[in-house]
Enzyme design. Structure first.
Site, PDB file in Angstrom:
ATOM      1  N   HIS A 150       1.017  -1.605   0.292  1.00  0.00           N
ATOM      2  CA  HIS A 150       0.050   0.090   0.001  1.00  0.00           C
ATOM      3  C   HIS A 150       0.551   1.334   0.320  1.00  0.00           C
ATOM      4  O   HIS A 150       1.238   2.104   1.668  1.00  0.00           O
ATOM      5  CB  HIS A 150      -0.777  -0.094   1.565  1.00  0.00           C
ATOM      6  CG  HIS A 150      -2.138   1.306   1.231  1.00  0.00           C
ATOM      7  ND1 HIS A 150      -3.243   0.822   1.448  1.00  0.00           N
ATOM      8  CD2 HIS A 150      -1.829   2.220   0.874  1.00  0.00           C
ATOM      9  CE1 HIS A 150      -4.171   1.931   1.451  1.00  0.00           C
ATOM     10  NE2 HIS A 150      -3.147   2.668   1.070  1.00  0.00           N
ATOM     11  N   GLU A 209      -2.476  -1.612  -3.167  1.00  0.00           N
ATOM     12  CA  GLU A 209      -3.659  -0.935  -2.547  1.00  0.00           C
ATOM     13  C   GLU A 209      -3.663   0.875  -2.807  1.00  0.00           C
ATOM     14  O   GLU A 209      -2.144   0.951  -2.297  1.00  0.00           O
ATOM     15  CB  GLU A 209      -3.540  -1.402  -0.897  1.00  0.00           C
ATOM     16  CG  GLU A 209      -4.248  -2.709  -1.192  1.00  0.00           C
ATOM     17  CD  GLU A 209      -4.564  -3.123   0.495  1.00  0.00           C
ATOM     18  OE1 GLU A 209      -3.741  -2.620   1.476  1.00  0.00           O
ATOM     19  OE2 GLU A 209      -5.150  -3.999   0.803  1.00  0.00           O
ATOM     20  N   HIS A 224      -8.085  -6.530   6.557  1.00  0.00           N
ATOM     21  CA  HIS A 224      -7.248  -5.875   7.777  1.00  0.00           C
ATOM     22  C   HIS A 224      -7.755  -6.193   8.712  1.00  0.00           C
ATOM     23  O   HIS A 224      -9.004  -6.412   9.213  1.00  0.00           O
ATOM     24  CB  HIS A 224      -8.265  -3.619   8.096  1.00  0.00           C
ATOM     25  CG  HIS A 224      -7.281  -3.147   8.431  1.00  0.00           C
ATOM     26  ND1 HIS A 224      -6.458  -2.408   7.780  1.00  0.00           N
ATOM     27  CD2 HIS A 224      -7.589  -2.329   9.939  1.00  0.00           C
ATOM     28  CE1 HIS A 224      -6.196  -1.293   7.962  1.00  0.00           C
ATOM     29  NE2 HIS A 224      -6.858  -1.500  10.114  1.00  0.00           N
TER      30      HIS A 224
HETATM   31  C1  LIG Z   1      -6.360  -1.420   3.256  1.00  0.00           C
HETATM   32  C2  LIG Z   1      -5.539  -1.680   4.038  1.00  0.00           C
HETATM   33  O1  LIG Z   1      -7.190  -2.374   5.011  1.00  0.00           O
HETATM   34  C3  LIG Z   1      -4.322  -2.377   4.640  1.00  0.00           C
HETATM   35  O2  LIG Z   1      -4.214  -2.832   3.261  1.00  0.00           O
HETATM   36  C4  LIG Z   1      -3.665  -1.265   4.645  1.00  0.00           C
HETATM   37  O3  LIG Z   1      -2.520  -0.648   3.666  1.00  0.00           O
HETATM   38  C5  LIG Z   1      -3.252  -0.455   5.903  1.00  0.00           C
HETATM   39  O4  LIG Z   1      -2.075   0.484   5.972  1.00  0.00           O
HETATM   40  P1  LIG Z   1      -1.036   0.442   6.936  1.00  0.00           P
HETATM   41  O5  LIG Z   1      -0.171  -1.039   6.921  1.00  0.00           O
HETATM   42  O6  LIG Z   1      -0.468   1.366   6.204  1.00  0.00           O
HETATM   43  O7  LIG Z   1      -1.957   0.584   7.964  1.00  0.00           O
HETATM   44  N1  LIG Z   2      -6.356  -5.429   2.597  1.00  0.00           N
HETATM   45  C1  LIG Z   2      -5.761  -5.348   3.598  1.00  0.00           C
HETATM   46  C2  LIG Z   2      -4.196  -5.792   3.783  1.00  0.00           C
HETATM   47  O1  LIG Z   2      -3.719  -5.294   2.887  1.00  0.00           O
HETATM   48  C3  LIG Z   2      -3.441  -5.766   5.536  1.00  0.00           C
HETATM   49  O2  LIG Z   2      -4.430  -4.954   6.357  1.00  0.00           O
HETATM   50  P1  LIG Z   2      -3.318  -5.042   8.002  1.00  0.00           P
HETATM   51  O3  LIG Z   2      -3.464  -7.398   8.095  1.00  0.00           O
HETATM   52  O4  LIG Z   2      -2.219  -4.633   7.627  1.00  0.00           O
HETATM   53  O5  LIG Z   2      -4.462  -4.806   8.759  1.00  0.00           O
END
Ligand SMILES: CC(=O)[C@@H](O)[C@H](O)COP(=O)(O)O
Ligand SMILES: NCC(=O)COP(=O)(O)O
Length: 242
Positions: free
Chosen positions: A43, A70, A192
């Site tokens: 992300h 993402e 998440h």
């Molecule tokens: C979209 C999502 O829920 C996560 O994949 C996101 O990438 C979390 O971002 P951080 O790792 O910056 O908290």
């Molecule tokens: N889209 C969710 C992700 O890539 C990871 O979320 P998290 O496990 O770091 O909360």
């Protein structure tokens, strides 16, 4: 099998705290792949707090599994990165630039018109499109109408309810949302705050195609090693019925 896509944001976060290049995001990706992960997720946020554009380009050169990028398509340089990399999947997330972490799904009543050209461009590039969504059935209906291939159910509310011991009603909302999405031809991903404790119940929902997991898995890796952590998550995931 519900595919596990490991999110490497937190490897990059640690790496960025020194100018030493360790831990390596690329090395971590290879360990995850060797352990059986079906995908890698990143992300790249505008403030580059963790994943940087250079990480995305380096991963694109070496990945032998699905690559899920993402981000918010209206915040540069997200679309520039995606056009250069052409990943397997883009998960579009409505995050504000300075958000602490992703904290909601799209409001497609508000944003549908501006998302349509983005979705059309990504699909014209052969990229699978997934929209980060809450469980609202009206919103999910619009996701299908504007051409998304999949939705990713934002699972923080589920994870919080699970932690507080009152998960059943929330879980049923996610199960209903998944059924609705699948019934109208949307694939269903999820992510998440999923972790080794809450994952099995969530994935009892039939035909979850992919879970993307980062924060908890990397935390578990500090205890048990990254390869073992990936294998522990894979043990929890069900065989897909399709
Ligand atoms: C979209 C999502 O829920 C996560 O994949 C996101 O990438 C979390 O971002 P951080 O790792 O910056 O908290
Ligand atoms: N889209 C969710 C992700 O890539 C990871 O979320 P998290 O496990 O770091 O909360």
């Amino acid at each position: 099998m519900t595919n596990l896509s490991v999110n490497l944001n937190k490897v990059a976060l640690l790496r960025n705290t020194r100018n030493l290049g360790i831990p390596s995001v690329v090395n971590a990706a290879q360990i995850c792949i060797d352990a059986g992960a079906s995908g890698i997720t990143v992300h790249p946020r505008p403030d580059e707090r963790h994943i940087k554009p250079s990480d995305v380009y380096e991963l694109a050169e070496m990945l032998s599994v699905e690559f899920n990028i993402e981000g918010n398509p209206f915040q540069p340089p997200f679309m520039e990165i995606v056009r250069q990399v052409n990943p397997t999947q883009c998960t579009l997330v409505p995050d504000a630039p300075n958000t602490f972490t992703s904290d909601c799904g799209w409001d497609l009543v508000r944003d549908r018109e501006k998302l349509i050209p983005i979705i059309n461009e990504l699909k014209s590039l052969g990229i699978r499109v997934s929209l980060f969504m809450d469980t609202d059935p009206n919103q999910i209906q619009i996701a299908k109408k504007i051409g998304s291939d999949r939705i990713e159910l934002y699972t923080e509310p589920y994870a919080t309810a699970f932690r507080h011991g009152n998960v059943e009603s929330v879980f049923q909302q996610y199960a209903a949302a998944a059924r609705q999405a699948q019934a109208i031809g949307l694939g269903v991903n999820a992510g998440h705050d999923l972790n080794l404790q809450n994952l099995a119940k969530f994935c009892s929902i039939p035909n979850i195609l992919e879970v993307s997991i980062g924060h908890a898995l990397i935390a578990d890796a500090l205890d048990m090693g990254l390869s073992t952590a990936v294998k522990e998550y894979l043990k929890v995931l069900p065989e897909s019925k399709i």
